[in-house]
Design a protein around this motif. Structure first.
Motif, PDB file in Angstrom:
ATOM      1  N   ALA A   1       0.819  -1.293  -0.147  1.00  0.00           N
ATOM      2  CA  ALA A   1       0.125  -0.033  -0.036  1.00  0.00           C
ATOM      3  C   ALA A   1       0.873   1.187  -0.126  1.00  0.00           C
ATOM      4  O   ALA A   1       0.702   2.254  -1.181  1.00  0.00           O
ATOM      5  CB  ALA A   1      -0.888  -0.085   1.112  1.00  0.00           C
ATOM      6  N   ASN A   2       1.774   1.598   1.108  1.00  0.00           N
ATOM      7  CA  ASN A   2       2.596   2.717   1.155  1.00  0.00           C
ATOM      8  C   ASN A   2       3.619   2.689   0.190  1.00  0.00           C
ATOM      9  O   ASN A   2       4.072   1.255  -0.257  1.00  0.00           O
ATOM     10  CB  ASN A   2       2.934   3.111   2.499  1.00  0.00           C
ATOM     11  CG  ASN A   2       2.984   4.388   2.764  1.00  0.00           C
ATOM     12  OD1 ASN A   2       3.089   5.293   1.920  1.00  0.00           O
ATOM     13  ND2 ASN A   2       3.188   4.830   4.069  1.00  0.00           N
ATOM     14  N   TYR A   3       4.325   3.631  -0.053  1.00  0.00           N
ATOM     15  CA  TYR A   3       5.239   3.452  -1.036  1.00  0.00           C
ATOM     16  C   TYR A   3       6.416   2.549  -0.501  1.00  0.00           C
ATOM     17  O   TYR A   3       6.668   2.277   0.706  1.00  0.00           O
ATOM     18  CB  TYR A   3       6.252   4.675  -0.968  1.00  0.00           C
ATOM     19  CG  TYR A   3       5.374   6.098  -1.168  1.00  0.00           C
ATOM     20  CD1 TYR A   3       5.247   6.727  -2.151  1.00  0.00           C
ATOM     21  CD2 TYR A   3       4.804   6.501   0.337  1.00  0.00           C
ATOM     22  CE1 TYR A   3       4.432   7.870  -2.068  1.00  0.00           C
ATOM     23  CE2 TYR A   3       4.093   7.958   0.046  1.00  0.00           C
ATOM     24  CZ  TYR A   3       3.839   8.555  -0.872  1.00  0.00           C
ATOM     25  OH  TYR A   3       3.098   9.665  -0.925  1.00  0.00           O
ATOM     26  N   THR A   4       7.105   1.823  -1.175  1.00  0.00           N
ATOM     27  CA  THR A   4       8.448   1.210  -0.985  1.00  0.00           C
ATOM     28  C   THR A   4       9.533   2.299  -0.797  1.00  0.00           C
ATOM     29  O   THR A   4      10.442   2.347  -1.516  1.00  0.00           O
ATOM     30  CB  THR A   4       8.662   0.193  -1.799  1.00  0.00           C
ATOM     31  OG1 THR A   4       8.820   0.813  -3.268  1.00  0.00           O
ATOM     32  CG2 THR A   4       7.662  -1.076  -2.037  1.00  0.00           C
ATOM     33  N   TRP A   5       9.365   3.039   0.507  1.00  0.00           N
ATOM     34  CA  TRP A   5       9.855   4.328   0.472  1.00  0.00           C
ATOM     35  C   TRP A   5      11.319   4.108   1.207  1.00  0.00           C
ATOM     36  O   TRP A   5      12.210   4.922   0.960  1.00  0.00           O
ATOM     37  CB  TRP A   5       9.408   5.348   1.109  1.00  0.00           C
ATOM     38  CG  TRP A   5       8.538   4.851   2.425  1.00  0.00           C
ATOM     39  CD1 TRP A   5       7.261   4.300   2.504  1.00  0.00           C
ATOM     40  CD2 TRP A   5       9.082   4.755   3.730  1.00  0.00           C
ATOM     41  NE1 TRP A   5       7.085   4.022   4.019  1.00  0.00           N
ATOM     42  CE2 TRP A   5       8.321   4.482   4.459  1.00  0.00           C
ATOM     43  CE3 TRP A   5      10.375   5.334   4.018  1.00  0.00           C
ATOM     44  CZ2 TRP A   5       8.627   4.180   6.072  1.00  0.00           C
ATOM     45  CZ3 TRP A   5      10.535   5.221   5.565  1.00  0.00           C
ATOM     46  CH2 TRP A   5       9.929   4.719   6.541  1.00  0.00           C
ATOM     47  N   LEU A   6      11.361   3.166   2.096  1.00  0.00           N
ATOM     48  CA  LEU A   6      12.595   3.126   2.829  1.00  0.00           C
ATOM     49  C   LEU A   6      13.620   2.192   2.229  1.00  0.00           C
ATOM     50  O   LEU A   6      13.393   1.002   2.190  1.00  0.00           O
ATOM     51  CB  LEU A   6      12.237   2.537   4.186  1.00  0.00           C
ATOM     52  CG  LEU A   6      13.770   2.561   5.286  1.00  0.00           C
ATOM     53  CD1 LEU A   6      14.032   3.863   5.447  1.00  0.00           C
ATOM     54  CD2 LEU A   6      13.150   1.864   6.581  1.00  0.00           C
ATOM     55  N   LEU A   7      14.329   2.450   1.362  1.00  0.00           N
ATOM     56  CA  LEU A   7      15.494   1.925   0.319  1.00  0.00           C
ATOM     57  C   LEU A   7      16.330   1.534   1.249  1.00  0.00           C
ATOM     58  O   LEU A   7      17.809   1.765   0.670  1.00  0.00           O
ATOM     59  CB  LEU A   7      15.700   2.690  -0.957  1.00  0.00           C
ATOM     60  CG  LEU A   7      14.369   2.992  -1.546  1.00  0.00           C
ATOM     61  CD1 LEU A   7      14.879   3.849  -2.816  1.00  0.00           C
ATOM     62  CD2 LEU A   7      13.477   1.767  -2.069  1.00  0.00           C
ATOM     63  N   VAL A   8      16.264   0.741   2.277  1.00  0.00           N
ATOM     64  CA  VAL A   8      17.371   0.174   3.281  1.00  0.00           C
ATOM     65  C   VAL A   8      17.531  -1.297   3.087  1.00  0.00           C
ATOM     66  O   VAL A   8      16.345  -1.810   3.154  1.00  0.00           O
ATOM     67  CB  VAL A   8      17.100   0.895   4.583  1.00  0.00           C
ATOM     68  CG1 VAL A   8      18.157   0.188   5.371  1.00  0.00           C
ATOM     69  CG2 VAL A   8      17.396   2.259   4.700  1.00  0.00           C
TER      70      VAL A   8
ATOM     71  N   ALA B   1       3.051   5.199  -6.925  1.00  0.00           N
ATOM     72  CA  ALA B   1       4.327   5.515  -7.635  1.00  0.00           C
ATOM     73  C   ALA B   1       4.231   6.188  -8.779  1.00  0.00           C
ATOM     74  O   ALA B   1       3.459   5.956  -9.659  1.00  0.00           O
ATOM     75  CB  ALA B   1       4.990   3.854  -8.037  1.00  0.00           C
ATOM     76  N   TYR B   2       5.152   7.369  -8.650  1.00  0.00           N
ATOM     77  CA  TYR B   2       5.185   8.251  -9.773  1.00  0.00           C
ATOM     78  C   TYR B   2       6.534   8.863  -9.659  1.00  0.00           C
ATOM     79  O   TYR B   2       7.255   8.821  -8.655  1.00  0.00           O
ATOM     80  CB  TYR B   2       3.981   9.340  -9.712  1.00  0.00           C
ATOM     81  CG  TYR B   2       3.946  10.029  -8.736  1.00  0.00           C
ATOM     82  CD1 TYR B   2       4.713  11.341  -8.179  1.00  0.00           C
ATOM     83  CD2 TYR B   2       3.154   9.464  -7.525  1.00  0.00           C
ATOM     84  CE1 TYR B   2       4.432  11.937  -7.122  1.00  0.00           C
ATOM     85  CE2 TYR B   2       3.150  10.275  -6.314  1.00  0.00           C
ATOM     86  CZ  TYR B   2       3.640  11.375  -6.141  1.00  0.00           C
ATOM     87  OH  TYR B   2       3.497  12.127  -4.932  1.00  0.00           O
ATOM     88  N   ASP B   3       7.151   9.506 -10.841  1.00  0.00           N
ATOM     89  CA  ASP B   3       8.278  10.084 -10.617  1.00  0.00           C
ATOM     90  C   ASP B   3       8.419  11.345  -9.810  1.00  0.00           C
ATOM     91  O   ASP B   3       7.572  12.187  -9.795  1.00  0.00           O
ATOM     92  CB  ASP B   3       8.848  10.574 -12.167  1.00  0.00           C
ATOM     93  CG  ASP B   3       9.013   9.414 -13.144  1.00  0.00           C
ATOM     94  OD1 ASP B   3       9.395   8.515 -12.834  1.00  0.00           O
ATOM     95  OD2 ASP B   3       8.848   9.742 -14.363  1.00  0.00           O
TER      96      ASP B   3
END
Length: 750
Positions: free
Chosen positions: A352-359, A380-382
């Protein structure tokens, strides 16, 4: 007993060294004429003529420069210093540097003074601001420039593990904010009590002042882990940091699972330290344990690596504890194994939420999503946090857009500008679906703003995207708010959407708890927040209103906030994750997005907050290690992929429950018992606190033996985290033990 081994990697030398005498000396007169400096073991501060502070390590290598200070004032705005005059002073009898900074003419009434001291491999940086009654200390910053760094700066929230004296499971609390600077072979850490990384940039670090108006920063030099640096910075008696080199602590079947531990002595004197460790599996069996002892120098670190043999699939909970007399520190992390699996491309399960934590990195996060069977990402968008649309396409992961900001009762021009902007983002992203805003049905079940939402939000977007091929969803509703939905339908919104979206939040109820809507209680702990009852009401609504709308659950979760009766234990979360995803298919859901990949929040990445449920929705822990719920998610996506729901199973014993699916792997039954009821943690008191049991503790007291007909000689039983066992049938019947935990079965004839 599984194979147990221990690989020891000992760093006997102290990372930060023993405290040494401080001296005040001119610094390299040939290069720094007229400058002043103070030195301790492993660190030198040089006050340059313009008021900048140059930081050198023990080898004399220039590492970074601390330059200006920026204040914030409600009248003057942001104002920075313009150089300063350095001098020598003392602090508590120790030599120190002081800088009287110069301000611009517009802020000439403001006085900024910096005071800097050193200890072994550590500098204390202090800035005091006076002269204005309208200062905003929460907005202060200082500048730093790195010299020859070999990696970009990294923000690392500092946490420590603790335990409530009343009992329950241990949990993490925030212990400061770290900015790590890296060079080959060493690091530096700026440590602050609190900082917002979103306010920090390449020039300025956000450094709010304390209650007394002073900004305090500790700078630690040395080749150490963040947890060790934080212990040194705060002079903690002991500190423990644990981690796995394997991304997410997730290994292949039967791998040797390794947990690294670093113990640090943050105190002023050497001390004997005893280190104990253990590793347990999902059933509580001890896979490894040990005790070691050694003397650790002040500022010294002691590092070990322990290994245990992993199962075919499963989770291993680990703890490392350091003690010295009455002093103690400990830390935990999880290790896990997950079998390989080749997914198809038509799954219904996503994030649901961004795959935002790119760790630890974007590639590792992307591979993990594929390994779990994630076929959708909700946002997801640029320019958005996380993995860009083109890279998701390359991974074979489809993506949608959810954007809000609806301007209620705005002018025609305001609404048009908003809709033009959001529609353009959706088009450019290549989104398959656009979820127009999020949870605008507040207050829940009030029915408010449904018509305004249709008029000012949904219809303007519909008019701009009607020929785009992008399907529209309503704002995902918080809970199955049928009153809002009734008003939404009356306002014409139903004809504008292709898919109905809602979020079936869940409290201390099993996933299959389904009270009728007329009995739903409101409030933050009300039965309104149930899963199956909400899902059935949504299905009834779609059938009643018609139009062939899809049904999407754009936020689904199993919150593991520790020691709160309203939320799941880690074991309950795994059980409910499996059952929730199965119930989605039984009710004909078209798409399910799990909220979210990681614990913590997008605005406070990898910080801890034991009392805030928003920090505990992930499939991964705060340290990015695997939760049992992650394995349950993978178990569900693998066994339910391509499945067709046949029917609910009924038994002579009405407390026994089951779902039957036809899958590419054969007929699958999911069975469980409700003899212990649908309410979790039901023995709680009046307050929110409740002592959660450990994740390896079975919390279902009632076991029911059943004899069921089989289609062959054996039955495969799979638990919620994917652990399998084979049950041998006798006379074409298998003896099963059911309780409140759902289990998967192949080979039953039902």
């Amino acid at each position: 007993m599984p194979e147990v081994s221990r690989r020891t990697l000992i760093q006997a030398a102290a990372i930060t060294g023993a405290a040494s005498a401080l001296t005040i000396t001119p610094a390299h007169a040939d290069a720094d004429a007229g400058s002043l400096s103070i030195t301790a073991d492993g660190i030198t501060l040089v006050a340059e003529a313009d008021g900048s502070i140059l930081v050198r390590d023990g080898s004399g290598t220039d590492r970074l420069r601390i330059g200006h200070f920026m204040i914030k004032d409600s009248v003057l705005g942001q104002q920075r210093t313009f150089g300063g005059t350095p001098s020598l002073t003392t602090v508590d009898g120790r030599p120190a540097l002081q800088v009287a900074y110069r301000m611009s003419a517009g802020a000439s009434a403001v006085t900024v003074r910096g005071t800097f001291t050193v200890a072994a491999r550590r500098a204390s940086l202090r800035w005091e601001v006076t002269g204005s009654t309208t200062l905003t200390p929460g907005g202060y910053m200082f500048s730093r420039a790195l010299i020859g760094n070999t990696a970009p700066e990294r923000y690392v929230p500092a946490t420590v593990w603790t335990k409530d004296p009343r009992g329950g499971v241990p949990y993490e609390i925030n212990a400061g904010s770290l900015y790590q600077e890296r060079w080959d072979g060493t690091s530096a850490y700026f440590r602050l009590a609190a900082s917002r990384p979103s306010f920090t940039n390449a020039t300025w670090i956000h450094a709010p002042a304390d209650a007394d108006g002073t900004t305090r920063v500790e700078l630690v030099l040395g080749d150490m882990r963040p947890g060790a640096a934080n212990a040194v910075a705060t002079a903690a008696p002991l500190g423990v940091d644990v981690w796995s080199e394997q991304p997410f602590g997730l290994y292949e079947p039967f791998a040797a699972l390794a947990v690294n531990a670093q113990v640090v002595n943050g105190g002023p004197a050497a001390k004997p330290v005893t280190l104990t460790w253990w590793a347990r599996d999902f059933g509580g069996a001890v896979l490894g344990t040990g005790t070691l002892s050694r003397t650790v120098e002040p500022g010294g670190a002691w590092q070990e690596t322990f290994t245990v043999r992993g199962p075919a699939q499963g989770i291993v909970f680990t703890e490392v504890r350091a003690t010295s007399g009455s002093e103690e520190a400990f830390a935990r992390t999880n290790l896990a194994t997950l079998k390989p699996y080749a997914y198809r491309a038509d799954g219904k399960f996503g994030i649901a939420n961004y795959t935002w934590l790119l760790v630890p990195g974007k590639q590792q996060v992307g591979r993990l999503m594929r390994k779990l069977g994630v076929t959708w990402v909700r946002i997801a968008y640029d320019g958005a946090p996380g993995i860009p649309p083109a890279e998701l396409d390359a991974l074979g992961i489809k993506h949608n857009v959810q954007l809000g900001g609806v301007i209620f009762n705005g002018t025609a021009q305001q609404i048009a500008a908003w809709a033009d902007d959001r529609a353009a983002i959706a088009r450019q992203s290549g989104a398959a679906y656009f979820e127009v805003a999020n949870e605008l049905n507040q207050p829940w079940m009030s029915g408010q703003k449904a018509a305004e939402y249709v008029r000012d939000g949904l219809k303007p977007i519909h008019d701009r995207l009607k020929d785009s091929g992008i399907k529209l969803m309503n704002c995902g509703l918080g809970g199955m708010d049928h009153r809002w939905t009734t008003n939404f339908h009356a306002a014409g919104g139903w004809d504008l959407i292709d898919a109905f979206a809602f979020h079936p939040g869940r409290g201390n109820f099993t996933a299959d708890y389904a009270p009728p809507p007329e009995e739903w209680e409101q409030g933050s702990n009300g039965s309104y927040w149930n899963f199956l009852g909400a899902l059935r009401k949504a299905r009834q609504t779609l059938d009643e209103y018609g139009g062939g709308k899809e049904l999407w659950l754009t936020e689904v979760y199993a919150c593991t906030r520790p020691n709160h009766w309203w939320n799941d234990t880690h074991r309950q979360a795994a059980e409910n994750t499996l059952l929730q995803l199965a119930l989605c298919l039984s009710e004909g859901v078209d798409g399910v997005n799990w909220y979210q990949p990681h614990d913590s929040t997008i605005h406070h990445p990898q910080e801890a907050d034991s009392g805030n449920p928003e920090y505990h929705f992930g499939l991964l822990n705060r340290d990015t290690s695997t939760k049992p719920a992650l394995l349950a998610f993978a178990t569900a996506t693998r066994h339910l992929e391509g499945a067709t729901f046949e029917r609910w199973l009924t038994f002579a014993d009405s407390d026994l429950k089951g779902l039957l699916f036809d899958t590419p792997r054969g007929r699958l039954a999911i069975l469980w018992s409700r003899k212990d009821g649908y309410i979790l943690n039901r023995d709680h008191g009046d307050g929110q606190w409740y002592p959660h049991p450990e994740a390896w503790v079975d919390h279902w007291p009632t076991k029911t033996r059943v004899s069921l007909k089989t289609s062959g000689r054996t039955v495969r039983e799979i638990d919620c985290i994917g652990q399998e066992r084979t049950i041998t049938a006798r006379g074409r019947r298998a003896q099963l033990t059911l309780d409140g935990a759902p289990r998967l079965y192949y080979g039953l004839e039902l």
